[in-house]
Design a protein around this motif. Structure first.
Motif, PDB file in Angstrom:
ATOM      1  N   ALA A   3       0.857  -1.185   0.000  1.00  0.00           N
ATOM      2  CA  ALA A   3       0.000   0.000   0.000  1.00  0.00           C
ATOM      3  C   ALA A   3       0.889   1.230   0.000  1.00  0.00           C
ATOM      4  N   PHE A   4       0.380   2.305  -0.601  1.00  0.00           N
ATOM      5  CA  PHE A   4       1.151   3.541  -0.565  1.00  0.00           C
ATOM      6  C   PHE A   4       0.246   4.662  -0.083  1.00  0.00           C
ATOM      7  N   SER A   5       0.882   5.667   0.494  1.00  0.00           N
ATOM      8  CA  SER A   5       0.188   6.900   0.861  1.00  0.00           C
ATOM      9  C   SER A   5       1.135   8.050   0.539  1.00  0.00           C
ATOM     10  N   LEU A   6       0.568   9.229   0.488  1.00  0.00           N
ATOM     11  CA  LEU A   6       1.370  10.420   0.210  1.00  0.00           C
ATOM     12  C   LEU A   6       1.463  11.272   1.462  1.00  0.00           C
ATOM     13  N   SER A   7       2.674  11.711   1.779  1.00  0.00           N
ATOM     14  CA  SER A   7       2.849  12.632   2.904  1.00  0.00           C
ATOM     15  C   SER A   7       2.447  14.036   2.450  1.00  0.00           C
ATOM     16  N   SER A   8       2.391  14.969   3.379  1.00  0.00           N
ATOM     17  CA  SER A   8       1.985  16.338   3.047  1.00  0.00           C
ATOM     18  C   SER A   8       2.942  16.998   2.054  1.00  0.00           C
ATOM     19  N   ASP A   9       4.202  16.534   2.016  1.00  0.00           N
ATOM     20  CA  ASP A   9       5.152  17.099   1.050  1.00  0.00           C
ATOM     21  C   ASP A   9       5.218  16.277  -0.247  1.00  0.00           C
ATOM     22  N   GLY A  10       4.263  15.339  -0.425  1.00  0.00           N
ATOM     23  CA  GLY A  10       4.157  14.589  -1.665  1.00  0.00           C
ATOM     24  C   GLY A  10       5.035  13.362  -1.774  1.00  0.00           C
ATOM     25  N   LYS A  11       5.731  12.989  -0.699  1.00  0.00           N
ATOM     26  CA  LYS A  11       6.580  11.796  -0.748  1.00  0.00           C
ATOM     27  C   LYS A  11       5.736  10.543  -0.576  1.00  0.00           C
ATOM     28  N   LEU A  12       6.162   9.487  -1.249  1.00  0.00           N
ATOM     29  CA  LEU A  12       5.468   8.208  -1.158  1.00  0.00           C
ATOM     30  C   LEU A  12       5.907   7.466   0.099  1.00  0.00           C
ATOM     31  N   ALA A  13       4.938   6.930   0.835  1.00  0.00           N
ATOM     32  CA  ALA A  13       5.208   6.039   1.962  1.00  0.00           C
ATOM     33  C   ALA A  13       4.610   4.691   1.590  1.00  0.00           C
ATOM     34  N   ILE A  14       5.432   3.654   1.592  1.00  0.00           N
ATOM     35  CA  ILE A  14       5.003   2.341   1.104  1.00  0.00           C
ATOM     36  C   ILE A  14       5.134   1.319   2.219  1.00  0.00           C
ATOM     37  N   THR A  15       4.100   0.499   2.363  1.00  0.00           N
ATOM     38  CA  THR A  15       4.048  -0.524   3.394  1.00  0.00           C
ATOM     39  C   THR A  15       4.021  -1.898   2.746  1.00  0.00           C
ATOM     40  N   ALA A  16       4.817  -2.822   3.259  1.00  0.00           N
ATOM     41  CA  ALA A  16       4.866  -4.182   2.713  1.00  0.00           C
ATOM     42  C   ALA A  16       3.623  -4.967   3.113  1.00  0.00           C
ATOM     43  N   SER A  17       3.259  -5.914   2.279  1.00  0.00           N
ATOM     44  CA  SER A  17       2.175  -6.836   2.621  1.00  0.00           C
ATOM     45  C   SER A  17       2.693  -7.832   3.661  1.00  0.00           C
ATOM     46  N   GLU A  18       1.785  -8.533   4.308  1.00  0.00           N
ATOM     47  CA  GLU A  18       2.156  -9.530   5.320  1.00  0.00           C
ATOM     48  C   GLU A  18       2.919 -10.708   4.713  1.00  0.00           C
ATOM     49  N   THR A  19       2.671 -11.010   3.416  1.00  0.00           N
ATOM     50  CA  THR A  19       3.276 -12.195   2.807  1.00  0.00           C
ATOM     51  C   THR A  19       4.568 -11.900   2.057  1.00  0.00           C
ATOM     52  N   SER A  20       5.001 -10.657   2.019  1.00  0.00           N
ATOM     53  CA  SER A  20       6.197 -10.281   1.273  1.00  0.00           C
ATOM     54  C   SER A  20       7.409 -11.081   1.740  1.00  0.00           C
ATOM     55  N   SER A  21       8.192 -11.595   0.763  1.00  0.00           N
ATOM     56  CA  SER A  21       9.381 -12.370   1.135  1.00  0.00           C
ATOM     57  C   SER A  21      10.457 -12.251   0.058  1.00  0.00           C
ATOM     58  N   LYS A  22      11.646 -12.705   0.402  1.00  0.00           N
ATOM     59  CA  LYS A  22      12.754 -12.664  -0.547  1.00  0.00           C
ATOM     60  C   LYS A  22      12.548 -13.634  -1.702  1.00  0.00           C
TER      61      LYS A  22
END
Length: 172
Positions: A3-22
């Motif tokens: 998932a991504f969200s935008l901060s007030s200065d327009g930067k992307l904040a990205i969160t990994a899914s629970e199943t993410s792996s190498k």
């Protein structure tokens, strides 16, 4: 998916899914034929597409924490190569995907994201046609023998997306 969200200065904040792996990209190890379909003029309201074939060699590096591929095709009658480097951060469980090609000769700033099961999404920023856009890569490995990569641009902070590249993979 990530998932991504935008901060007030327009930067992307990205969160990994629970199943993410190498191991998320393990299905791509080996050699591929790729049928590409690209929008001729992204972000211009165009519905004219170009199609071309390519090949790719993919291998793992860094004891599985990374991988790279080399993409080969001909564009405009001239040889073209692309290099993708993907690195997995075990602390954040996020992948960063970097691209370089024989036209620019340098790595881009990278797209960040993760897989949730068989689908992955990765986000970054670029300037396209003079517009600051969010870029989304989508990987679909529901059928790992014929995976699909697609790319979209959003010029309105992620409210709408223009899909402009599709790559259909098959084993060589």
């Amino acid at each position: 998916m990530s998932a991504f969200s935008l901060s007030s200065d327009g930067k992307l904040a990205i969160t990994a899914s629970e199943t993410s792996s190498k191991n998320d990209f393990d299905y791509l190890v080996g050699n591929w034929n790729i049928r590409n379909r690209t929008l001729k003029e992204p972000l211009a309201g165009s519905d004219e597409w170009e199609e071309f074939d390519a090949t790719q060699e993919f291998r793992q590096i860094l004891v599985g924490l990374g991988n790279f591929d080399i993409f080969h095709t001909e564009l405009g009658g001239k040889p073209f190569e692309g290099l993708t480097v993907r690195l997995f951060d075990p602390k954040t469980r996020l992948w960063t995907i970097y691209w370089a090609d024989s036209n620019a000769g340098k790595l881009d700033d990278g797209k960040v994201g993760s897989f949730n099961g068989d689908e992955g999404e990765f986000f970054g920023r670029e300037v396209v046609a003079g517009k600051d856009v969010i870029v989304k890569f989508h990987w679909d490995k529901r059928n790992p023998k014929t995976p699909i990569y697609s790319r979209a641009f959003s010029a309105d902070a992620g409210r709408t997306w223009e899909w402009n590249w599709y790559s259909n993979f098959s084993r060589r």
